[in-house]
Design a protein around this motif. Sequence first.
Motif, PDB file in Angstrom:
ATOM      1  N   PRO A 105       0.821  -1.216   0.000  1.00 46.76           N
ATOM      2  CA  PRO A 105       0.000   0.000   0.000  1.00 46.76           C
ATOM      3  C   PRO A 105       0.853   1.263   0.000  1.00 46.76           C
ATOM      4  O   PRO A 105       0.343   2.364  -0.169  1.00 46.76           O
ATOM      5  CB  PRO A 105      -0.806  -0.089   1.305  1.00 46.76           C
ATOM      6  CG  PRO A 105      -0.507  -1.393   1.902  1.00 46.76           C
ATOM      7  CD  PRO A 105       0.711  -1.955   1.272  1.00 46.76           C
ATOM      8  N   ASP A 106       2.164   1.119   0.192  1.00 46.31           N
ATOM      9  CA  ASP A 106       3.010   2.303   0.312  1.00 46.31           C
ATOM     10  C   ASP A 106       3.634   2.736  -1.004  1.00 46.31           C
ATOM     11  O   ASP A 106       4.467   3.614  -1.028  1.00 46.31           O
ATOM     12  CB  ASP A 106       4.153   2.022   1.311  1.00 46.31           C
ATOM     13  CG  ASP A 106       3.617   1.684   2.673  1.00 46.31           C
ATOM     14  OD1 ASP A 106       4.148   0.747   3.294  1.00 46.31           O
ATOM     15  OD2 ASP A 106       2.673   2.350   3.100  1.00 46.31           O
ATOM     16  N   SER A 107       3.256   2.094  -2.090  1.00 47.17           N
ATOM     17  CA  SER A 107       3.990   2.378  -3.326  1.00 47.17           C
ATOM     18  C   SER A 107       3.485   3.600  -4.076  1.00 47.17           C
ATOM     19  O   SER A 107       3.998   3.933  -5.120  1.00 47.17           O
ATOM     20  CB  SER A 107       3.962   1.160  -4.247  1.00 47.17           C
ATOM     21  OG  SER A 107       2.619   0.790  -4.469  1.00 47.17           O
ATOM     22  N   ARG A 108       2.479   4.288  -3.552  1.00 46.78           N
ATOM     23  CA  ARG A 108       1.954   5.454  -4.275  1.00 46.78           C
ATOM     24  C   ARG A 108       2.787   6.696  -3.964  1.00 46.78           C
ATOM     25  O   ARG A 108       3.030   7.010  -2.821  1.00 46.78           O
ATOM     26  CB  ARG A 108       0.492   5.695  -3.895  1.00 46.78           C
ATOM     27  CG  ARG A 108      -0.386   4.515  -4.253  1.00 46.78           C
ATOM     28  CD  ARG A 108      -0.417   4.268  -5.725  1.00 46.78           C
ATOM     29  NE  ARG A 108      -0.894   2.928  -6.067  1.00 46.78           N
ATOM     30  CZ  ARG A 108      -0.946   2.442  -7.289  1.00 46.78           C
ATOM     31  NH1 ARG A 108      -0.549   3.172  -8.298  1.00 46.78           N
ATOM     32  NH2 ARG A 108      -1.404   1.224  -7.513  1.00 46.78           N
ATOM     33  N   ARG A 127      -4.995   8.245  -6.057  1.00 48.07           N
ATOM     34  CA  ARG A 127      -3.863   7.324  -6.248  1.00 48.07           C
ATOM     35  C   ARG A 127      -3.940   6.153  -5.286  1.00 48.07           C
ATOM     36  O   ARG A 127      -3.646   5.017  -5.651  1.00 48.07           O
ATOM     37  CB  ARG A 127      -2.543   8.053  -5.998  1.00 48.07           C
ATOM     38  CG  ARG A 127      -2.036   8.767  -7.190  1.00 48.07           C
ATOM     39  CD  ARG A 127      -0.683   9.357  -6.954  1.00 48.07           C
ATOM     40  NE  ARG A 127      -0.455  10.377  -7.962  1.00 48.07           N
ATOM     41  CZ  ARG A 127       0.453  11.315  -7.912  1.00 48.07           C
ATOM     42  NH1 ARG A 127       1.257  11.397  -6.879  1.00 48.07           N
ATOM     43  NH2 ARG A 127       0.558  12.198  -8.867  1.00 48.07           N
ATOM     44  N   GLU A 128      -4.305   6.480  -4.042  1.00 53.54           N
ATOM     45  CA  GLU A 128      -4.236   5.431  -3.026  1.00 53.54           C
ATOM     46  C   GLU A 128      -5.379   4.435  -3.100  1.00 53.54           C
ATOM     47  O   GLU A 128      -5.255   3.309  -2.626  1.00 53.54           O
ATOM     48  CB  GLU A 128      -4.139   6.070  -1.633  1.00 53.54           C
ATOM     49  CG  GLU A 128      -2.767   6.742  -1.463  1.00 53.54           C
ATOM     50  CD  GLU A 128      -2.572   7.456  -0.141  1.00 53.54           C
ATOM     51  OE1 GLU A 128      -3.482   7.407   0.703  1.00 53.54           O
ATOM     52  OE2 GLU A 128      -1.505   8.058   0.037  1.00 53.54           O
ATOM     53  N   ILE A 129      -6.532   4.806  -3.675  1.00 52.88           N
ATOM     54  CA  ILE A 129      -7.636   3.841  -3.759  1.00 52.88           C
ATOM     55  C   ILE A 129      -7.711   3.153  -5.107  1.00 52.88           C
ATOM     56  O   ILE A 129      -8.596   2.313  -5.327  1.00 52.88           O
ATOM     57  CB  ILE A 129      -8.992   4.478  -3.408  1.00 52.88           C
ATOM     58  CG1 ILE A 129      -9.335   5.587  -4.400  1.00 52.88           C
ATOM     59  CG2 ILE A 129      -8.983   4.997  -1.989  1.00 52.88           C
ATOM     60  CD1 ILE A 129     -10.693   6.214  -4.105  1.00 52.88           C
ATOM     61  N   HIS A 130      -6.793   3.449  -5.989  1.00 52.23           N
ATOM     62  CA  HIS A 130      -6.766   2.826  -7.317  1.00 52.23           C
ATOM     63  C   HIS A 130      -6.781   1.297  -7.220  1.00 52.23           C
ATOM     64  O   HIS A 130      -7.477   0.619  -7.982  1.00 52.23           O
ATOM     65  CB  HIS A 130      -5.539   3.312  -8.087  1.00 52.23           C
ATOM     66  CG  HIS A 130      -5.324   2.602  -9.373  1.00 52.23           C
ATOM     67  ND1 HIS A 130      -6.032   2.895 -10.528  1.00 52.23           N
ATOM     68  CD2 HIS A 130      -4.501   1.585  -9.706  1.00 52.23           C
ATOM     69  CE1 HIS A 130      -5.635   2.094 -11.500  1.00 52.23           C
ATOM     70  NE2 HIS A 130      -4.705   1.292 -11.043  1.00 52.23           N
ATOM     71  N   ASP A 131      -6.026   0.766  -6.266  1.00 51.96           N
ATOM     72  CA  ASP A 131      -5.981  -0.700  -6.104  1.00 51.96           C
ATOM     73  C   ASP A 131      -7.365  -1.260  -5.795  1.00 51.96           C
ATOM     74  O   ASP A 131      -7.714  -2.355  -6.263  1.00 51.96           O
ATOM     75  CB  ASP A 131      -5.024  -1.077  -4.965  1.00 51.96           C
ATOM     76  CG  ASP A 131      -3.568  -0.797  -5.326  1.00 51.96           C
ATOM     77  OD1 ASP A 131      -2.747  -0.642  -4.407  1.00 51.96           O
ATOM     78  OD2 ASP A 131      -3.274  -0.731  -6.539  1.00 51.96           O
TER      79      ASP A 131
END
Lengths: 228, 282
Positions: A105-108, A127-131
């Motif tokens: 989860p830290d790759s953004r 960016r963070e909820i794209h996954d």
Amino acid sequence: MVSLYPHHIPVTTFQRVLLGIGSSVAALQDPYRHDMVAVCGETTASSALEHMKKKMENNATGTRILKEKPRISSSSVDLKVLRGLPPNTLGRQYVDMLNKYQITPDSRLPVKFVDDPEHAYVLQRYREIHDFNHLLLEQPTNLRGEVAVKWFEAIQTTLPMCWLAAIGGLARLSKKRRKLILQRDLLWVIPAAKEAKFFMNIYFEERLQDDLDDIREELGIQIPKSRN
Amino acid sequence: MFLLNRGKAIVLSCASISQASYYTTAKRLDENYTHFGYKTVKTEEKAGRVLDVFSSVASKYDMMNDVMSGGLHRLWKDRMIQKLNPDNKAVLLDCAGGTGDIAFRFVNYVERQHSQFTDHPNVTVCDINNDILEVGKSRALERGVSLNWVCSNAEELPFPDQSFTCYTIAFGIRNCTNISKVLQEAYRVLRPGGRFVCLEFSHVSNPILSKIYDTYSFQVIPVMGEVIAGDWNSYQYLVESIRKFPAADEFKQMISNVGFKVVAYEPLTFGTCAIHSGFRLK
């Protein structure tokens, strides 16, 4: 020019134009330059971010997200707890996906070149909820899956970078895969994007224990049963 | 990035920095604080911050140098060695020279002008940053050149007095926290008759050219840094540190103050940079 939030780099108009051109050239030359894709997105985003912010302000949960500004990282999401959840929950599917594709989860990357702090948060949140969008749409993280998710996001957010990725990604696919995605995935993804509720208004951190199908139904996303 | 993540530093409001202040000379607020580009930081923290800047730029260092200077940095460094005019008896200490640019030019120059070195060239390359030294070492290997590599702060060199006949420092001294200390150390490790040569950014005197240079530096270089090296902040620091460095005459005075004689400087490319030179006579 003062820095308004962590990582914020204020830029002049001239610099913004140069950055926009430079980052898009760099991103086109080497699509693995994720930082250039990110910067390109930041320099082109402004009116879309206002549109997104308004859609969030018109929704109770969206307003709360804007106020609380939650961030998704390995410290805010307890992966150990998620591993113990039932299989069709959002949380369990999320942690399984992280493991399968070896992502964290830290790759953004943090947003740097957006001057309005509220807009910067909206872009960071996107960016963070794209996954999670991959999970909602049941799309793998290969190129074909990314293109499908980008079409969904492009229609809902109007972010220029999403459109660039949606159309550019389509162009990069092999002829066979492009045909497949046009005749199968996009046929339901595009109407779903138009009809579904705005995905940014889901407080994902609070829904980790919920069944994925329930969340899809709530949003109005219908994945066709027969897809092969 | 590293600049914004360090909690303890006191940061001057960047909003108050206007075009006019680009030429302010280095101001020390008190003994405990010094400048780091346009930021004010605790003196003891500066060395650590400089280290971070160059660790992150090490891998793209050369490409950025070429792009920023349009290839001119190669000519400037050539001129520096030409001015030094070493022979095969010279014993060189090159400080802040991690990637080896000056050291290799020195070796080539001596081998071209004079005969081969009798043993291996007497060259020591010194740098505060290990990452950059590793880049230099691998280049030396490729060229089959054998040099000494030492990781050290230029303000406190681990060499005995009077160990070298030449001391060079190219585009490094402006990053040192205490320039006078560096100069004192340079004097200490040079033998009588030894020469100090410094290549460093300077101030463009022509007002029209300097406006163009400022615009280029502040508007274009950080953008290049972001696009090429993914590192805006390090290059923002670089262009600010250039302005904070003393002008050529003031630097000449500083060199004289530690005891060097026959101190002179040669501006290059309209004053974009300058080569300062001085001799230790006794």
